[in-house]
Design a protein around this motif. Sequence first.
Motif, short mmCIF file in Angstrom:
data_model
loop_
_atom_site.label_atom_id
_atom_site.label_comp_id
_atom_site.label_asym_id
_atom_site.label_seq_id
_atom_site.Cartn_x
_atom_site.Cartn_y
_atom_site.Cartn_z
N ARG A 188 0.84 -1.05 0.09
CA ARG A 188 -0.08 0.00 -0.15
C ARG A 188 0.73 1.34 0.04
NH1 ARG A 188 -5.02 -1.70 4.43
NH2 ARG A 188 -5.92 -3.16 2.64
N TRP A 189 1.74 1.34 0.69
CA TRP A 189 2.84 2.31 0.85
C TRP A 189 3.58 2.62 -0.64
CZ3 TRP A 189 8.04 2.62 -0.29
CH2 TRP A 189 8.83 3.76 -0.02
N LEU A 190 3.74 1.44 -1.38
CA LEU A 190 4.36 1.67 -2.58
C LEU A 190 3.47 2.21 -3.61
CD1 LEU A 190 7.10 0.90 -3.96
CD2 LEU A 190 6.16 -1.54 -4.58
N ILE A 191 2.41 2.02 -3.55
CA ILE A 191 1.36 2.55 -4.44
C ILE A 191 1.35 4.12 -4.51
CG2 ILE A 191 -1.18 2.71 -4.85
CD1 ILE A 191 -1.64 -0.01 -3.91
N ALA A 192 1.57 4.54 -3.18
CA ALA A 192 1.60 6.09 -3.32
C ALA A 192 2.97 6.41 -3.50
CB ALA A 192 1.14 6.38 -2.02
N ASN A 193 4.01 5.72 -3.35
CA ASN A 193 5.43 5.88 -3.57
C ASN A 193 6.11 5.24 -4.51
OD1 ASN A 193 5.84 7.95 -0.99
ND2 ASN A 193 4.59 6.28 -0.45
N LYS A 194 5.48 5.21 -5.74
CA LYS A 194 6.05 4.45 -6.88
C LYS A 194 7.64 4.88 -7.26
CE LYS A 194 5.40 1.01 -9.84
NZ LYS A 194 5.21 -0.39 -9.36
N SER A 195 7.76 6.00 -7.34
CA SER A 195 8.92 6.59 -7.86
C SER A 195 10.04 6.06 -6.70
CB SER A 195 9.03 7.88 -7.56
OG SER A 195 8.73 8.71 -6.61
N ARG A 196 9.82 5.79 -5.51
CA ARG A 196 10.88 5.43 -4.47
C ARG A 196 11.17 3.84 -4.42
NH1 ARG A 196 11.76 9.44 -0.45
NH2 ARG A 196 10.43 11.24 -0.72
N GLN A 197 10.70 2.96 -5.33
CA GLN A 197 10.47 1.43 -5.18
C GLN A 197 11.93 0.85 -5.13
OE1 GLN A 197 8.11 -0.36 -8.36
NE2 GLN A 197 9.16 -2.38 -7.92
N ASN A 198 12.88 1.51 -5.92
CA ASN A 198 14.27 0.83 -5.75
C ASN A 198 15.12 1.21 -4.64
OD1 ASN A 198 14.24 -0.42 -8.26
ND2 ASN A 198 14.99 1.08 -9.64
N GLN A 199 14.91 2.43 -4.03
CA GLN A 199 15.37 2.86 -2.92
C GLN A 199 14.85 2.05 -1.64
OE1 GLN A 199 14.18 4.87 -5.18
NE2 GLN A 199 15.85 6.41 -5.65
N ALA A 200 13.62 2.11 -1.80
CA ALA A 200 12.98 1.41 -0.59
C ALA A 200 13.48 -0.20 -0.74
CB ALA A 200 11.38 1.37 -0.70
N ARG A 201 13.49 -0.82 -1.83
CA ARG A 201 13.92 -2.28 -1.92
C ARG A 201 15.38 -2.37 -1.34
NH1 ARG A 201 16.53 -5.69 -5.48
NH2 ARG A 201 15.64 -7.75 -5.47
N SER A 202 16.34 -1.24 -1.42
CA SER A 202 17.44 -1.42 -0.97
C SER A 202 17.55 -1.65 0.40
CB SER A 202 18.39 -0.31 -1.54
OG SER A 202 19.54 -0.46 -1.05
N PHE A 203 16.75 -0.70 1.23
CA PHE A 203 16.38 -0.58 2.60
C PHE A 203 16.13 -2.08 3.00
CE2 PHE A 203 13.87 0.15 6.18
CZ PHE A 203 14.79 0.36 7.12
#
Length: 416
Positions: A188-203
């Motif tokens: 659900r967070w990723l739906i609203a922050n699609k542009s941050r997908q790769n950065q969040a995946r690293s974390f």
Amino acid sequence: MGRLLHGQCPRCRALQELDETFAGPDGQRSSQLAPLAEVLEQYEQPYSLVLYLRRPGGQLIRAMASGDLECSHEALDALRQTASVHHLRGLLVLAEVLEPREEQLAQFKRDIKVCLDEVTDPHDKTVLARYARWHLMPLAHHHLERSGLNRFQREHLRRKLQTAHVLLTRIRRRGTTLDSVTQTLVDRWLIANKSRQNQARSFLLWAATCHLIPQNVAIATAIRTVDRSIMSDADRILTALRLETDESEHITDRVAGCLVLQYGLRTDRLVNLTTDQFLVHPEEPGVLGLQLGRDPLWLRPRLSALLQRLINERRPLAAPLRTRETPYLFPGLRPDQPMTSATLQRRLTRLGIPSTSKARNGAWLAMVGAVHWKMLADLLGLADGTAHNWHKLNGGDRASYVASRLKASQAPKGPE
């Protein structure tokens, strides 16, 4: 000769304002900042010096001379990092008032501190501090040892840390903790922050490795779309020919445009070229080369002549550096720093190059059709995977190299 400034000639007025700017509490020129004053006296245009002293850079110098601002890296780091602060820091390092340092690494450490100061929850601050210390900082040092940490790499690492902060804040506001986060919440967070997908995946990968989150929580790799539009060969070749022969354009723009149009070099690599990377052909006089990869790239004679002119005529854009030698082929406004990639791209756009990416794409498709991709990777200093991808886009495959070697080993029995 020139327009009077407050009843004085421009040079006299500039020197008077210089003395007033560097005056300490006792009315005398500050001894600590005296080397910086000597550097500023090298301004060729007194109007430029007066303008600089009346702007934020001069105000910072006045604060240092009066004692209101400490002359140190730490004091400058505490200020808002504007262009004036960066420029003054470079001047202080150039004048040997401050010790030189790895500026991008220091700025990244400042970014970490600023991000951690914004975190209110102690547990989240501990997690982010561990993430920055044990994952992001090693990446920064790896870039630094390999080819130097540049501004774009630092910004990419800062976005990773900021994304981790945003995700932890969302988890905290949902009334849960990091060790009990669910895949549904992350999705659900990723739906609203699609542009941050790769950065969040690293974390999340790092957090899973450290057993901070459940092992079944993950984010897929985002599909990267690359612009493959090209500049036609006719437009590219004609523009390169015009730049080689048009004396009305600046020599810096002509050389940079030819290297982009003919060899597909990136502007961020161009601005970091130094005189140590240029070679003189041992057998062909007047031919210069670039040491970009494992093998030297020898340039065409006309472009070699332009390159030699640029090496002899290049001058820093910063006024107080005009009399100093610079190792960069494309020097910039900041002391001991090259021109920024964005500045070079804007200058090339004015020459008729619609987009540097389109020009590079066209050059690469033309080169992989004439030279084997492995040779191009060694000449231009690119990864084998990148060169091979262009080879496949041009309709080739790995078997073509074997076929070319077999064909070369067989002597023709008749006319082909």
